[in-house]
Design a protein around this motif. Structure first.
Motif, PDB file in Angstrom:
ATOM      1  N   LYS A 264       0.815  -1.215   0.000  1.00 62.54           N
ATOM      2  CA  LYS A 264       0.000   0.000   0.000  1.00 62.54           C
ATOM      3  C   LYS A 264       0.849   1.266   0.000  1.00 62.54           C
ATOM      4  O   LYS A 264       0.628   2.179  -0.797  1.00 62.54           O
ATOM      5  CB  LYS A 264      -0.942  -0.010   1.200  1.00 62.54           C
ATOM      6  CG  LYS A 264      -1.923   1.151   1.221  1.00 62.54           C
ATOM      7  CD  LYS A 264      -3.027   0.924   2.253  1.00 62.54           C
ATOM      8  CE  LYS A 264      -2.473   0.814   3.650  1.00 62.54           C
ATOM      9  NZ  LYS A 264      -3.545   0.652   4.667  1.00 62.54           N
ATOM     10  N   LEU A 265       1.839   1.340   0.886  1.00 63.41           N
ATOM     11  CA  LEU A 265       2.656   2.549   0.981  1.00 63.41           C
ATOM     12  C   LEU A 265       3.451   2.793  -0.291  1.00 63.41           C
ATOM     13  O   LEU A 265       3.594   3.944  -0.741  1.00 63.41           O
ATOM     14  CB  LEU A 265       3.584   2.460   2.195  1.00 63.41           C
ATOM     15  CG  LEU A 265       2.906   2.561   3.564  1.00 63.41           C
ATOM     16  CD1 LEU A 265       3.938   2.417   4.681  1.00 63.41           C
ATOM     17  CD2 LEU A 265       2.176   3.890   3.706  1.00 63.41           C
ATOM     18  N   ASP A 266       3.985   1.726  -0.899  1.00 64.46           N
ATOM     19  CA  ASP A 266       4.738   1.874  -2.147  1.00 64.46           C
ATOM     20  C   ASP A 266       3.844   2.422  -3.256  1.00 64.46           C
ATOM     21  O   ASP A 266       4.260   3.300  -4.029  1.00 64.46           O
ATOM     22  CB  ASP A 266       5.325   0.533  -2.575  1.00 64.46           C
ATOM     23  CG  ASP A 266       6.447   0.069  -1.641  1.00 64.46           C
ATOM     24  OD1 ASP A 266       7.035   0.932  -0.964  1.00 64.46           O
ATOM     25  OD2 ASP A 266       6.711  -1.149  -1.592  1.00 64.46           O
ATOM     26  N   LEU A 268       1.114   4.197  -2.885  1.00 60.33           N
ATOM     27  CA  LEU A 268       0.765   5.582  -2.571  1.00 60.33           C
ATOM     28  C   LEU A 268       1.908   6.530  -2.919  1.00 60.33           C
ATOM     29  O   LEU A 268       1.685   7.620  -3.469  1.00 60.33           O
ATOM     30  CB  LEU A 268       0.407   5.708  -1.089  1.00 60.33           C
ATOM     31  CG  LEU A 268      -0.961   5.180  -0.673  1.00 60.33           C
ATOM     32  CD1 LEU A 268      -1.092   5.179   0.844  1.00 60.33           C
ATOM     33  CD2 LEU A 268      -2.076   6.030  -1.286  1.00 60.33           C
ATOM     34  N   ARG A 269       3.151   6.136  -2.605  1.00 58.52           N
ATOM     35  CA  ARG A 269       4.304   6.982  -2.936  1.00 58.52           C
ATOM     36  C   ARG A 269       4.403   7.205  -4.445  1.00 58.52           C
ATOM     37  O   ARG A 269       4.698   8.301  -4.912  1.00 58.52           O
ATOM     38  CB  ARG A 269       5.591   6.343  -2.408  1.00 58.52           C
ATOM     39  CG  ARG A 269       5.719   6.343  -0.886  1.00 58.52           C
ATOM     40  CD  ARG A 269       7.116   5.913  -0.469  1.00 58.52           C
ATOM     41  NE  ARG A 269       7.195   5.743   0.974  1.00 58.52           N
ATOM     42  CZ  ARG A 269       7.135   4.570   1.600  1.00 58.52           C
ATOM     43  NH1 ARG A 269       7.007   3.454   0.889  1.00 58.52           N
ATOM     44  NH2 ARG A 269       7.219   4.496   2.912  1.00 58.52           N
ATOM     45  N   GLU A 270       4.134   6.146  -5.185  1.00 55.01           N
ATOM     46  CA  GLU A 270       4.218   6.250  -6.639  1.00 55.01           C
ATOM     47  C   GLU A 270       3.128   7.167  -7.182  1.00 55.01           C
ATOM     48  O   GLU A 270       3.364   7.967  -8.089  1.00 55.01           O
ATOM     49  CB  GLU A 270       4.118   4.863  -7.270  1.00 55.01           C
ATOM     50  CG  GLU A 270       4.515   4.846  -8.745  1.00 55.01           C
ATOM     51  CD  GLU A 270       4.736   3.437  -9.265  1.00 55.01           C
ATOM     52  OE1 GLU A 270       4.940   3.300 -10.483  1.00 55.01           O
ATOM     53  OE2 GLU A 270       4.706   2.490  -8.453  1.00 55.01           O
ATOM     54  N   LEU A 272       1.638   9.623  -5.546  1.00 55.01           N
ATOM     55  CA  LEU A 272       1.878  10.993  -5.110  1.00 55.01           C
ATOM     56  C   LEU A 272       3.109  11.600  -5.792  1.00 55.01           C
ATOM     57  O   LEU A 272       3.182  12.815  -5.980  1.00 55.01           O
ATOM     58  CB  LEU A 272       2.070  11.039  -3.593  1.00 55.01           C
ATOM     59  CG  LEU A 272       0.820  10.742  -2.764  1.00 55.01           C
ATOM     60  CD1 LEU A 272       1.187  10.544  -1.298  1.00 55.01           C
ATOM     61  CD2 LEU A 272      -0.199  11.868  -2.908  1.00 55.01           C
ATOM     62  N   GLY A 273       4.056  10.741  -6.161  1.00 54.96           N
ATOM     63  CA  GLY A 273       5.287  11.223  -6.784  1.00 54.96           C
ATOM     64  C   GLY A 273       5.186  11.222  -8.288  1.00 54.96           C
ATOM     65  O   GLY A 273       4.709  12.170  -8.914  1.00 54.96           O
ATOM     66  N   GLU A 274       5.568  10.117  -8.866  1.00 51.47           N
ATOM     67  CA  GLU A 274       5.608  10.013 -10.328  1.00 51.47           C
ATOM     68  C   GLU A 274       4.230  10.154 -10.957  1.00 51.47           C
ATOM     69  O   GLU A 274       4.061  10.757 -12.010  1.00 51.47           O
ATOM     70  CB  GLU A 274       6.225   8.662 -10.722  1.00 51.47           C
ATOM     71  CG  GLU A 274       6.373   8.463 -12.216  1.00 51.47           C
ATOM     72  CD  GLU A 274       6.972   7.096 -12.524  1.00 51.47           C
ATOM     73  OE1 GLU A 274       6.865   6.673 -13.679  1.00 51.47           O
ATOM     74  OE2 GLU A 274       7.533   6.469 -11.605  1.00 51.47           O
TER      75      GLU A 274
END
Length: 308
Positions: A264-266, A268-270, A272-274
């Motif tokens: 889930k966190l990975d 979400l980071r993707e 929000l970022g890329e």
């Protein structure tokens, strides 16, 4: 001291066992949701706590005492699924009658009728009350004497959405004041925000007990992440699918992906970022999803045992 302590309880009616080695507790100031299909053992559990049944084996303690102790009954409130009152008495007369039986102050009567929204109808005969109004009167009866332990069996039956919301707000206030509550309901979506833990019964066996967070972790059910306003949704979707994720496009620039525990966190980071998502919604497995999971699990276990 726990408000309720059930240890190794089995209950038999003749040759039929309706509870199998049940161990369950309720802390002070805690709301426990007790869930299960019809015949799962919820009512039997309630009757054991009320002292209406003697356990075939195992022990039941309520407020540190035997459930049949008169001191326990004075500190206990109970709302059954189907409430019945004397039709010719008014709501106020009915509540005063139960206050005398329980030894509760008569001064509580008008205040409780106001609290459950029956003040305008307190002088009307109960036979003129709707089902929802009788349910409210039953709740007022259960609250007589400011009980330390409250048992609510399908408390929202007959209540409209506003009255249901009012009831759960009352449950929240009582919990904050230290009242311990066991709540049975088949309407799961409205309950989950108001309980500390859930206990799920099936065919007299406890399938799961814990907070919603711990049950989600135990069940391993995935969350759904929905993102919109993505700059490169098509490329992101293709990459996730290639990586083994279950994902689909939503609208022109949106994606919905199944987030298994640990990813889930990975994801979400993707996003929000890329991915540059403008809006993200996370849909955790609901109480209804968890209930279905444990019911399916129980049925599979029962089927395997029956095949042996």
């Amino acid at each position: 001291m726990n408000a309720v302590e059930i240890k190794g309880v089995s209950q038999q009616y003749g040759s039929m066992t309706v509870l199998h080695d049940l161990t369950l507790s309720l802390g002070e100031g805690e709301v426990l949701g007790l869930f299960g299909h019809n015949g799962a053992g919820k009512t039997t559990t309630m009757k054991l706590i009320l002292g209406l049944l003697q356990a075939s084996s195992g022990t039941v303690q309520v407020l540190g005492r035997n459930p049949k102790d008169s001191l326990v009954r004075q500190q206990l409130g109970y709302l059954p699924e189907n409430v019945t009152f004397y039709a010719q008495l008014s709501g106020r007369e009915t509540l005063r009658h139960f206050a005398r039986l329980k030894g509760a102050p008569l001064s509580q009567v008008d205040e409780l009728l106001e609290q459950v929204g029956l003040a305008p109808a307190m002088e009307r005969r109960v036979k003129t009350y709707s089902k929802g109004m009788r349910q409210r009167l039953g709740l007022a009866q259960a609250l007589l004497g400011a009980p330390r332990l409250l048992l609510l069996d399908e408390p929202t039956v007959g209540l409209d959405p506003i009255a249901t919301q009012d009831l759960y707000q009352l449950v929240d206030r009582l919990r904050q004041q230290g009242t311990s509550i066991i709540l049975c309901s088949h309407v799961l979506p409205g309950v989950e925000a108001h309980i500390n833990r859930a206990a799920i019964l099936s065919h007299g066996r406890l399938q799961a007990v814990g907070s919603l967070a711990s049950l989600r972790e135990d069940a391993g059910l995935p969350a759904l992440i929905r993102a919109s306003g993505l700059k490169q949704s098509a490329q992101l979707l293709q990459r996730w699918r290639a990586g083994g994720h279950q994902a689909r496009s939503v609208g022109i620039d949106g994606i919905e992906v199944v987030a298994i525990n640990g990813h889930k966190l990975d994801l979400l980071r993707e996003l929000l970022g890329e991915g540059g998502a403008q809006d993200i919604d996370i849909h955790q497995p609901s109480l209804e999803d968890l209930y279905r999971h444990y019911m399916d699990q129980a049925q599979s276990t029962q089927a395997r045992e029956g095949a042996v």
